[in-house]
Design a protein around this motif. Structure first.
Motif, short mmCIF file in Angstrom:
data_model
loop_
_atom_site.label_atom_id
_atom_site.label_comp_id
_atom_site.label_asym_id
_atom_site.label_seq_id
_atom_site.Cartn_x
_atom_site.Cartn_y
_atom_site.Cartn_z
N GLU A 95 0.85 -1.19 0.00
CA GLU A 95 0.00 0.00 0.00
C GLU A 95 0.89 1.24 0.00
O GLU A 95 2.03 1.20 0.46
N PRO A 96 0.37 2.37 -0.49
CA PRO A 96 1.21 3.57 -0.56
C PRO A 96 1.47 4.20 0.81
O PRO A 96 0.62 4.17 1.70
N VAL A 97 2.66 4.75 0.95
CA VAL A 97 2.97 5.62 2.09
C VAL A 97 2.38 6.98 1.79
O VAL A 97 2.72 7.61 0.79
N ARG A 98 1.49 7.44 2.67
CA ARG A 98 0.79 8.71 2.43
C ARG A 98 1.29 9.76 3.42
O ARG A 98 1.28 9.55 4.63
N ALA A 99 1.68 10.90 2.88
CA ALA A 99 2.26 11.95 3.71
C ALA A 99 1.31 12.39 4.83
O ALA A 99 1.77 12.71 5.94
N ALA A 100 0.02 12.37 4.56
CA ALA A 100 -0.95 12.82 5.57
C ALA A 100 -0.94 11.92 6.80
O ALA A 100 -1.38 12.35 7.89
N GLU A 101 -0.45 10.70 6.68
CA GLU A 101 -0.44 9.75 7.80
C GLU A 101 0.91 9.68 8.50
O GLU A 101 1.06 8.94 9.47
N TRP A 102 1.91 10.41 8.00
CA TRP A 102 3.25 10.39 8.57
C TRP A 102 3.58 11.77 9.15
O TRP A 102 3.09 12.79 8.68
N GLU A 103 4.45 11.79 10.12
CA GLU A 103 4.88 13.02 10.78
C GLU A 103 6.21 13.48 10.18
O GLU A 103 7.16 12.70 10.09
N SER A 104 6.27 14.73 9.75
CA SER A 104 7.52 15.29 9.24
C SER A 104 8.34 15.83 10.40
O SER A 104 7.86 16.64 11.20
N LEU A 105 9.60 15.34 10.49
CA LEU A 105 10.51 15.78 11.56
C LEU A 105 11.54 16.78 11.06
O LEU A 105 12.43 17.19 11.81
N GLY A 106 11.42 17.16 9.79
CA GLY A 106 12.35 18.13 9.22
C GLY A 106 13.59 17.47 8.64
O GLY A 106 13.90 16.29 8.93
N ALA A 107 14.29 18.20 7.79
CA ALA A 107 15.53 17.73 7.16
C ALA A 107 15.32 16.43 6.39
O ALA A 107 16.22 15.59 6.32
N GLY A 108 14.11 16.23 5.82
CA GLY A 108 13.83 15.05 5.01
C GLY A 108 13.48 13.80 5.80
O GLY A 108 13.35 12.72 5.21
N LEU A 109 13.31 13.93 7.12
CA LEU A 109 13.02 12.77 7.97
C LEU A 109 11.53 12.71 8.30
O LEU A 109 10.93 13.71 8.67
N PHE A 110 10.97 11.49 8.16
CA PHE A 110 9.54 11.28 8.43
C PHE A 110 9.37 10.08 9.35
O PHE A 110 10.15 9.13 9.30
N ARG A 111 8.31 10.14 10.18
CA ARG A 111 8.07 9.06 11.15
C ARG A 111 6.61 8.64 11.11
O ARG A 111 5.70 9.45 10.96
N LYS A 112 6.40 7.32 11.29
CA LYS A 112 5.05 6.77 11.44
C LYS A 112 5.05 5.79 12.61
O LYS A 112 5.74 4.78 12.59
N VAL A 113 4.25 6.11 13.63
CA VAL A 113 4.08 5.23 14.78
C VAL A 113 2.95 4.26 14.49
O VAL A 113 1.91 4.64 13.95
N LYS A 114 3.18 2.98 14.82
CA LYS A 114 2.17 1.92 14.61
C LYS A 114 1.71 1.87 13.15
O LYS A 114 0.52 1.95 12.85
N LEU A 115 2.68 1.70 12.28
CA LEU A 115 2.34 1.55 10.87
C LEU A 115 1.55 0.27 10.64
O LEU A 115 0.63 0.23 9.82
N MET A 116 1.90 -0.79 11.40
CA MET A 116 1.23 -2.08 11.27
C MET A 116 0.45 -2.40 12.54
O MET A 116 0.81 -1.92 13.63
N PRO A 117 -0.61 -3.21 12.43
CA PRO A 117 -1.34 -3.61 13.64
C PRO A 117 -0.44 -4.27 14.67
O PRO A 117 -0.64 -4.12 15.87
#
Length: 451
Positions: A90-112
């Motif tokens: 499935e696609p990684v969607r920016a709206a569901e990820w947190e931008s931490l700046g400098a090109g770094l992104f984070r997603k908590v609990k991506l999977m069940p």
């Protein structure tokens, strides 16, 4: 032409019903016969012994789950993909990820859930290319990077936060990067008490586990013209007491081309394997397996292994029979054909190129009219004490041959033959072309290279 073939199949196949699945035109409110259903899951629920579920040749974002489904002898339940693709990502969607700046992104609990087994199989698709970060199931794996050490176009996972991190070049939008992640576990799933099932004309790709995952007490399960492409673990994997026959299998870019284990019984014909990472072929258990008409373009860390299962009491040997098989190590590499304690390998008219042959104590190998020769460099055959070697009519072009503490050369090969009563009619010499009837029919096996 496809319409004519489908109409012929519907009119003359022995199925009771032809259930149609079409994700674009179907509705799960339909019965699948008068009008198509939308999902594979609905089509499978409707299927009874003798029925065939026809998938429209499309891409499906769901698995084919046949757990607990049963046909009866002479009236299997059949899934005919007609060229359909089971897509696990499935696609990684920016709206569901947190931008931490400098090109770094984070997603908590991506999977069940995320456990070490899943994490060991994990990858992201980066513009359509798998990014494992040097990690793979059943093979050598690099440690996860620290977040601070990530370079552009890399990812990592932090267990304490249950968070994935991806790093992009500064200024690149996450949606524009075209990243995907493997949401689904396996493409085709069988489990529990089942049997008399047929799966054909289907490709599974981008799942984090197996393309075809077979568990339980499966009887008379048949797979025809199937493919597993870029899966996180095995292309095909049978477990427990599953009985499977596979005719026509392409396995490309998986961690393991195929891996059958425990007490499963599997028989493969017309198989092509390449670009795997951990193992190309891996049999581990206490039951028989066979492969016929197989081409392996070997590049995985471990080329071919036969062994008993190490963590459970064994009922018997892991018995593997090969006929007309080529395992060709890729240029510049050397691999191993390894048979360990409790493993029994019988090979007839096979060709092994660029593979060292290793037979450990408690293992047995029997080669008949086979070829063992060099690729990147000439291979070695190492037969441990308390290992059994039987050969007849083979052709060897080796760097060395050792049985226990005894080393042999081409000049002393006759001593090996006499001392161990083996390899009548075999030759150890450098020959460009194998004699007729010795080794695999490499020309005919080239037809298996379909993708």
């Amino acid at each position: 032409m496809k319409l004519v073939i489908l109409l012929f199949t519907l009119l003359f196949c022995p199925c009771l019903s032809a259930i149609q699945v079409d994700p674009g035109k179907g509705s799960d409110a339909n019965d699948g016969v008068k009008a198509p259903v939308k999902t594979i899951a609905r089509g499978v629920r409707l299927a009874q012994p003798g029925d065939t579920v026809f998938l429209a040749p499309a891409t499906y974002y769901e698995s084919v789950v046949l757990s607990g489904k049963k046909g009866v002898p002479g009236k299997p339940i059949t899934i005919d993909g007609q060229g359909a693709i089971i897509e696990g990502s499935e696609p990684v969607r920016a709206a569901e990820w947190e931008s931490l700046g400098a090109g770094l992104f984070r997603k908590v609990k991506l999977m069940p859930r995320m456990d070490p087994a899943i994490l060991g199989r994990w990858f992201f698709l980066w513009n359509g290319r798998m990014n494992h970060m040097g990690r793979t199931s059943k093979g050598p794996s690099a440690p996860l990077k620290k977040v601070a050490d990530l370079l552009a176009d890399e990812w990592t996972y932090v267990q304490e936060d249950d968070a994935f991190y991806v790093k992009l070049p500064v200024g690149v939008d996450l949606d524009a990067a075209n990243l995907r992640y493997p949401l689904r576990s396996s493409g085709v799933v069988l489990s529990g008490d089942g049997g008399h099932l047929v799966v054909r004309n289907l490709t599974c790709t981008h799942v984090y586990n197996d393309g075809f995952n077979i568990h339980g007490d499966q009887v008379d399960t048949v797979f025809e013209n199937i493919s597993a492409i870029e899966c996180g673990d095995d292309g095909f994997s049978a477990h427990e007491a599953a009985e499977c026959r596979v005719d026509g299998f392409v396995s490309i870019g998986n961690s393991t081309g195929l891996c059958d284990t425990v007490s499963s019984v599997t028989h493969f014909k017309n198989v092509y394997v390449r670009d795997c990472l951990g193992h190309d072929i891996f049999f581990i258990g206490d039951s028989p397996h066979s492969m016929e008409n197989v081409l392996v373009e070997s590049s995985a860390a471990y080329a071919f292994s036969v062994a008993q299962h190490g963590d459970r009491p064994q009922n018997g040997l892991s018995r593997v029979t090969l006929k007309n098989v080529v395992i060709r190590r890729q240029p510049g590499e050397t691999g191993d054909l390894k048979v360990t304690r409790g493993g029994l390998l019988k090979a007839e008219n096979c060709t092994f190129i660029g593979l060292n042959v290793l037979v450990t104590p408690g293992a047995e190998v029997e080669l008949t009219k086979c070829v063992v020769k060099g690729g990147a460099e000439k291979p070695e055959i190492i037969i441990f004490d308390e290992a059994t070697w039987k050969g007849a009519g083979n052709q060897y072009d080796l760097k060395s041959l050792r049985k226990g503490p005894n080393f042999f050369t081409p000049q002393t090969f006759a001593e090996f033959q006499q001392k161990f009563g083996s390899d009548a009619g075999s030759k150890w010499e450098e020959v460009a072309t194998s004699p007729s009837g010795v080794g695999a029919d490499e020309v005919s096996l080239e037809r298996l290279r379909t993708k």
